[in-house]
Motif scaffolding. Structure first.
Motif, PDB file in Angstrom:
ATOM      1  N   UNK B  24       0.840  -1.211   0.000  1.00 50.60           N
ATOM      2  CA  UNK B  24       0.000   0.000   0.000  1.00 50.60           C
ATOM      3  C   UNK B  24       0.870   1.254   0.000  1.00 50.60           C
ATOM      4  N   UNK B  25       1.904   1.214   0.828  1.00 52.42           N
ATOM      5  CA  UNK B  25       2.795   2.380   0.910  1.00 52.42           C
ATOM      6  C   UNK B  25       3.534   2.614  -0.419  1.00 52.42           C
ATOM      7  N   UNK B  26       4.066   1.546  -0.956  1.00 50.70           N
ATOM      8  CA  UNK B  26       4.811   1.727  -2.210  1.00 50.70           C
ATOM      9  C   UNK B  26       3.879   2.115  -3.353  1.00 50.70           C
ATOM     10  N   UNK B  27       2.621   1.687  -3.220  1.00 50.17           N
ATOM     11  CA  UNK B  27       1.625   2.029  -4.248  1.00 50.17           C
ATOM     12  C   UNK B  27       1.358   3.520  -4.342  1.00 50.17           C
ATOM     13  N   UNK B  28       1.776   4.258  -3.291  1.00 48.28           N
ATOM     14  CA  UNK B  28       1.586   5.708  -3.345  1.00 48.28           C
ATOM     15  C   UNK B  28       2.484   6.337  -4.412  1.00 48.28           C
ATOM     16  N   UNK B  29       3.644   5.705  -4.611  1.00 46.22           N
ATOM     17  CA  UNK B  29       4.603   6.283  -5.561  1.00 46.22           C
ATOM     18  C   UNK B  29       4.742   5.478  -6.852  1.00 46.22           C
ATOM     19  N   UNK B  30       4.436   4.205  -6.753  1.00 50.88           N
ATOM     20  CA  UNK B  30       4.640   3.337  -7.923  1.00 50.88           C
ATOM     21  C   UNK B  30       3.299   2.881  -8.468  1.00 50.88           C
ATOM     22  N   UNK B  71      10.598   0.481   5.208  1.00 54.11           N
ATOM     23  CA  UNK B  71      11.196  -0.296   6.305  1.00 54.11           C
ATOM     24  C   UNK B  71      11.960   0.642   7.232  1.00 54.11           C
ATOM     25  N   UNK B  72      11.927   0.326   8.503  1.00 54.73           N
ATOM     26  CA  UNK B  72      12.750   1.092   9.436  1.00 54.73           C
ATOM     27  C   UNK B  72      14.137   0.453   9.428  1.00 54.73           C
ATOM     28  N   UNK B 209       6.756   1.321   7.614  1.00 52.49           N
ATOM     29  CA  UNK B 209       5.671   0.552   8.229  1.00 52.49           C
ATOM     30  C   UNK B 209       6.127  -0.819   8.737  1.00 52.49           C
ATOM     31  N   UNK B 210       7.332  -1.201   8.395  1.00 48.86           N
ATOM     32  CA  UNK B 210       7.819  -2.528   8.825  1.00 48.86           C
ATOM     33  C   UNK B 210       9.216  -2.379   9.405  1.00 48.86           C
TER      34      UNK B 210
END
Lengths: 304, 329
Positions: B24-30, B71-72, B209-210
């Motif tokens: 979901x997070x990466x989907x914001x940019x990709x 990722x942290x 987020x991870x």
């Protein structure tokens, strides 16, 4: 004087006692052509001196064998002779030397006569049968002695047949010839019947049951509808069914079973045993449903 | 279903929520790069390095940067150039005049995520240094050996065009990448979305987020995913078909294959299939997992002959033929 005569008598008696004696016998005295004659020559009173026998040498007789086995024990020599013509014959004398060169004494065998008769009887002009006629009924048991001949023939035939079969098979393989397969419906039904007879569920072999079941139906699809169903996963089959070439019953009724089969095969899922029979029935039903229509010869000709 | 697998599936359903968050997070940019993102996650969860290949401008670097941003974890980007030295990568010993001692300066490879951008632009010695670190998961500087942090993942990119002045990776080194992903142009509607999103100045931020610990937990979970012997045999059939195609009635491939896949292919096929099953929320591997990741694991492991090159037959087509011939269990 008496003493002299006594001494002479003793000397004469001793000399007589030490003088070698010869005896000979030819048997039989009458024979037919081809029969053998036995001449036995015996020397007695040799007093342990060595004996040297001559040979019966005559053009009418043939010497076949010399037997010296009793020479040492009894001073006896045997000769086997044969005569090949008819008539009265006298075997000539031959020498026997007793002792060594210093005190050698030569004896001669006595004359021996023999009558050789023809094999033809005087009264008959027909030849005598060499072997009398004997009744010899046919016996199957006698043939058993020759069992190896048909066995060998069978073995050779099998070898030739196998060699030819292998050669043809190799040739077909090289030429890419494949044995014609039965129609897909027949094959699938035969395999399903065999699967039912295996009774895998009753033996607790659910994984084997579902593996074979899905294989049979996917093979049927591959052959019936000519697409590589065996090389497709359940998901890919689902996508393939969407194009509508397969009756609608296949995706709606078979796919849930294939998904269940995947769980059994890959996730150690144990379904209810009793449902296996229903799955088999479904298999038969789906195959019947999609059976290729029979074409008549005229239709085939028209299609060609 | 087996009790262990059922429990595992429940755990996976819980943990795969983390993967969803990343996507979901990466989907914001990709946009429209789900295939690439899933493969990157497979590499992350199966502990295998990933090589991305595609023409410039296909968001390879952005994808890796975005993934690491979720990722942290420590992220390092290394731009591979012809003048790069191994010491620039792994670190070196620096002489300190003040206390007359050598001190170790660790290189950028000491990170959780290393983006080796345009890996084929650096000379062989630098590539070797990186690939050795990838294999051993440790680096030796001077007399000391330093373990690399966990998770450690190398994501390398390379450009299939502009081969002038490049140093193509030798087969032995490419073999160390679990996956080689080929990135293609986006579809028309996806490109329209990209155009609209990046034409603006305010690009959305990606939040972490991870954590690395969560990644390690997922890795442990992925390793427990059940692989049936039937699946193992299927993998072996595929790998052996690349080596002895004639045994699988693929005689036509014999003159096209120079050498087949190595045993690493079998290992990585199982690992990647497990990770793929995890992303599909399953505690067991099915043949679909093998087919889904098969090309990515095998395409750089099957070397084609000159004859194949002359006939313009790629390893991709050879793998396709193998998959279409080997029966699914």
């Amino acid at each position: 004087m008496r003493g002299f005569f006594s001494l002479l008598m003793v000397w004469l008696w001793t000399a007589a006692a030490t003088a070698a004696q010869m005896d000979a016998a030819l048997a039989p005295s009458t024979a037919h052509i081809g029969d053998t004659l036995r001449l036995t020559v015996r020397v007695t009173g040799a007093g342990g001196r060595p004996l040297r026998f001559g040979r019966p040498d005559d053009e009418n007789f043939s010497l076949l064998r010399v037997d010296s086995s009793r020479l040492a024990a009894a001073g006896e020599m045997g000769f086997t002779l044969a005569v090949y013509d008819t008539g009265e014959y006298t075997l000539p004398q031959f020498p026997v030397i007793v002792g060594t060169a210093a005190d050698a004494e030569t004896l001669f065998t006595p004359l021996q006569s023999v009558t050789i008769a023809s094999v033809l009887p005087d009264s008959a002009q027909s030849p005598l049968p060499l072997k009398p006629y004997r009744e010899h009924p046919f016996q199957w048991r006698e043939l058993l002695a020759w069992w190896w001949i048909p066995a060998l023939a069978a073995l050779v035939s099998c070898a030739v047949w196998f060699w030819r079969w292998r050669s043809r098979r190799r040739l077909r393989k090289e030429m890419g010839y494949e044995e014609p397969l039965p129609p897909p419906e027949e094959e699938a039904i035969r395999l399903l019947i065999r699967l039912r007879d295996e009774k895998y569920p009753a033996r607790g072999m659910l994984k084997e049951f579902f593996s074979e079941y899905s294989y049979i139906l996917r093979r049927y699809l591959e052959r019936r509808y000519e697409f590589p169903a065996l090389e497709m996963t359940t998901y890919e089959l689902e996508r393939r069914f969407e194009n509508g070439t397969v009756p609608i019953e296949w995706p709606t009724r078979l796919l849930p079973v294939l998904r269940e089969a995947d769980l059994v095969k890959f996730a150690k899922y144990l379904p209810d045993y009793s449902r296996c029979d229903a799955h088999l029935e479904l298999g038969f039903e789906l195959i019947e449903l999609s059976r290729a229509p029979l074409t008549t010869e005229t239709e085939e000709a028209a299609a060609a | 279903m087996d009790q262990d697998i059922r429990e595992l599936t429940h755990s996976i359903e819980r943990e795969s929520e983390l993967a969803d968050r990343v996507l979901t997070e990466t989907g914001k940019l990709l946009f429209g790069q789900r295939y690439m993102m899933e493969r990157l996650l497979i590499g992350l969860f199966a502990d295998g390095h990933v090589l991305l290949e595609g023409v410039p401008g296909l968001a390879k670097t952005l994808a890796v940067k975005t993934l690491s941003a979720t990722m942290q974890a420590k992220f390092q980007r290394i731009q591979f150039t012809p003048d790069l030295l191994p010491a620039d990568l792994v670190g070196t010993l620096v002489y300190n005049q003040k206390d007359s001692q050598f001190t170790t300066r660790k290189g950028p490879i000491f990170a959780n995520f290393v983006l080796a951008d345009e890996i084929n632009r650096a000379p062989a010695k630098v590539q070797s240094a990186l690939l050795e670190a990838m294999q051993e998961r440790q680096v030796t500087i001077g007399d000391h050996t330093f373990p690399l942090p966990a998770p450690f993942l190398v994501l390398a990119t390379q450009n299939p065009i502009e081969q002038e002045g490049t140093y193509p990776l030798p087969e032995a080194q490419v073999d160390r990448f679990m996956l080689k992903i080929k990135i293609d142009y986006p579809k028309r509607e996806e490109e329209a979305r990209i155009m609209r999103a990046y034409a603006k100045t305010d690009v959305p931020d990606v939040t972490a987020v991870v954590s690395p610990e969560e990644v390690m937990r997922i890795r442990a979970l992925v390793e427990r995913i059940y692989v049936d012997p039937k699946i193992e045999n299927y993998i072996l059939d595929i790998v052996f078909a690349t080596r002895q195609p004639e045994e699988f009635k693929l005689n036509e491939l014999r003159p096209l294959i120079q050498y087949g896949a190595s045993p690493r292919a079998s290992i990585y096929l199982i690992k990647a299939a497990r990770a793929h099953a995890f992303l599909r929320r399953r505690g067991y591997v099915v043949p679909e997992d093998i087919r889904a990741i098969g090309h990515d694991v095998l395409r750089h492991r099957v070397a084609v002959t000159y004859e194949a090159e002359a006939e313009e037959v790629s390893s991709e087509e050879i793998i396709n033929k193998i998959f279409n011939r080997i029966e699914v269990p």
